[in-house]
Design an enzyme around this catalytic site. Sequence first.
Site, PDB file in Angstrom:
ATOM      1  N   LYS A 115      27.579   3.588  26.581  1.00 22.76           N
ATOM      2  CA  LYS A 115      26.391   2.761  26.377  1.00 22.76           C
ATOM      3  C   LYS A 115      26.675   1.329  26.819  1.00 22.76           C
ATOM      4  O   LYS A 115      27.785   0.810  26.616  1.00 22.76           O
ATOM      5  CB  LYS A 115      26.011   2.811  24.900  1.00 22.76           C
ATOM      6  CG  LYS A 115      24.704   2.119  24.531  1.00 22.76           C
ATOM      7  CD  LYS A 115      24.433   2.354  23.060  1.00 22.76           C
ATOM      8  CE  LYS A 115      23.174   1.676  22.577  1.00 22.76           C
ATOM      9  NZ  LYS A 115      22.927   1.929  21.138  1.00 22.76           N
ATOM     10  N   SER A 195      18.629   3.617  20.115  1.00 25.52           N
ATOM     11  CA  SER A 195      18.749   2.850  21.340  1.00 25.52           C
ATOM     12  C   SER A 195      19.729   3.452  22.343  1.00 25.52           C
ATOM     13  O   SER A 195      19.809   2.989  23.481  1.00 25.52           O
ATOM     14  CB  SER A 195      19.183   1.420  21.015  1.00 25.52           C
ATOM     15  OG  SER A 195      20.457   1.406  20.375  1.00 25.52           O
ATOM     16  N   SER A 219      20.374   5.176  16.064  1.00 19.47           N
ATOM     17  CA  SER A 219      20.477   5.056  17.516  1.00 19.47           C
ATOM     18  C   SER A 219      21.418   6.059  18.173  1.00 19.47           C
ATOM     19  O   SER A 219      21.481   6.122  19.389  1.00 19.47           O
ATOM     20  CB  SER A 219      20.890   3.636  17.902  1.00 19.47           C
ATOM     21  OG  SER A 219      19.814   2.765  17.704  1.00 19.47           O
TER      22      SER A 219
END
Length: 535
Positions: A115, A195, A219
């Site tokens: 990420k 996210s 997330s």
Amino acid sequence: MRRLALLLGITSALAACQGRAPPADTALPAPPTDFIYAELDIADLQARMRSGELDSRRLTQAYLERIAAIDKAGPRLNAVIELNPDALKEATLRDVERKSNAVRGPLHGIPVLLKDNIDATPMATSAGSLALKDFRPGQDATLVRRLREAGAVILGKTNLSEWANFRSMHSTSGWSARGGQTLNPYALDRNPCGSSSGSAVAVSANLVAVSIGTETDGSIICPAAVNGVVGLKPTVGLVSRSGILPISHSQDTAGPITRSVSDAAVLLGVLAGRDPSDAATINAAWNTAPDYPARLRPGALKGARIGVLRSKFGIHPDAGAAMEGAIKVMREAGATIVDAEIPTDGQWDADELELMLYEFKHGLERYLSERKAPLTTLTQLIGYNQQYQVSEMPYFGQELFEQANAKGGLGESAYITARGRARRLAGPEGIDVALRGQRLDALIAPATGPAWLTDHKAGDHFPGAGYGAAAVAGYPSLTVPMGNSDGLPLGIVFIGTAWSEARLIELGYDYEQLTRARKPPEYWPSLPSQDRRAR
């Protein structure tokens, strides 16, 4: 709180996607169906490399070609925000080591995506913001160093909800100014949740075998669930956060996103460990992480006592129905299933937001200053967004930034009270009471509902979640595919007390082996008709 339930959890693609999902009637090139490494897990790939049928360079090249074919072309999933220019070089070195009988472990030669809030040289760490698109920290995050030491190949970075969904209460998950809109591979007009959107989509679409996400509240679990993959959020303090752009040191953690529980166990075994630069790992109530892969055993559900959070079945009718099917499977496997409830459910919402506002400003400015970023204060970032609002704020604002910037230091009584109360209500007086009251091994609930339509005007149409208590308490949670709603994946979440990852892995693995519920995506522009799905 809708937005809190979605928190943290290649630049050229921005021009192609322009932040919008394609219309439902858009004709898209069909993605390749002959990808020879589709759905293979770490054990499969390692077996092929041991036999000489495959090597790390060929595997890395295959994933790069797959990314070019369906992430940057074809359906344009927009999951990868930047590729590691050294990926093939790293893979070649791993192959040299293998030929010298210097295999480092089960991740040796396995490509991994990260990420884009995790530091990994030589790439940028931007959190999806154009303000940091050229910010390249000089050293790896601790977890990246552990991955590289274990022989993993860092393939690149994944797109995310900008600033890990902590800029606005009205943001759209999976969208960032730097990366554009990540698409759900099951239906491209549906949202990938966030996210860790890109990390989940990349694994689901076989752009990589495994990836790393981060979570503050949902997330990892939410994007994993709606993209039909496994997500494991560890106890806060099991995995170092050093070198990860922060939201909340009380709740932040990194964790695996994979297609199988076995891969999650392997990855967690590499990530877990103490780190002098992260006090949460030093003060943790554990000495040595368990051998997680050793806990992958059929029959773990037999004799287990599992509590069902039925209050969460109302998230979506199909999620409730899928949970009834999951309960039946577990009972038939020998588990005792009882109804349970978290007595304090939701009572921490206001306190959670308060502690995040305080901790975000403090943690972010410390991270940026220590790494000599081009902007080092929240005030500067707010000013940047105002100056470049056409590109940075075309859909939603930055009211969370502004609220956080108005907060004082971590010594203020409002923060101290909120932090203590939120963790207590969710943990000792919440999850732990539910577990102890009926001698339960774990709690289960639907992770969330099916993916909603992406809507940049109104933001996320989030149906609700079953994982919030674990996030606020800092306790572990594991989501595993359990079914679908009109072709959209649904996930079940297993929740335990602090440091119970090994038990959750046992239960989740046995359930996964009994159900085999994951179905790979088909990249529909929109959901097909019922007749078409039935064929």
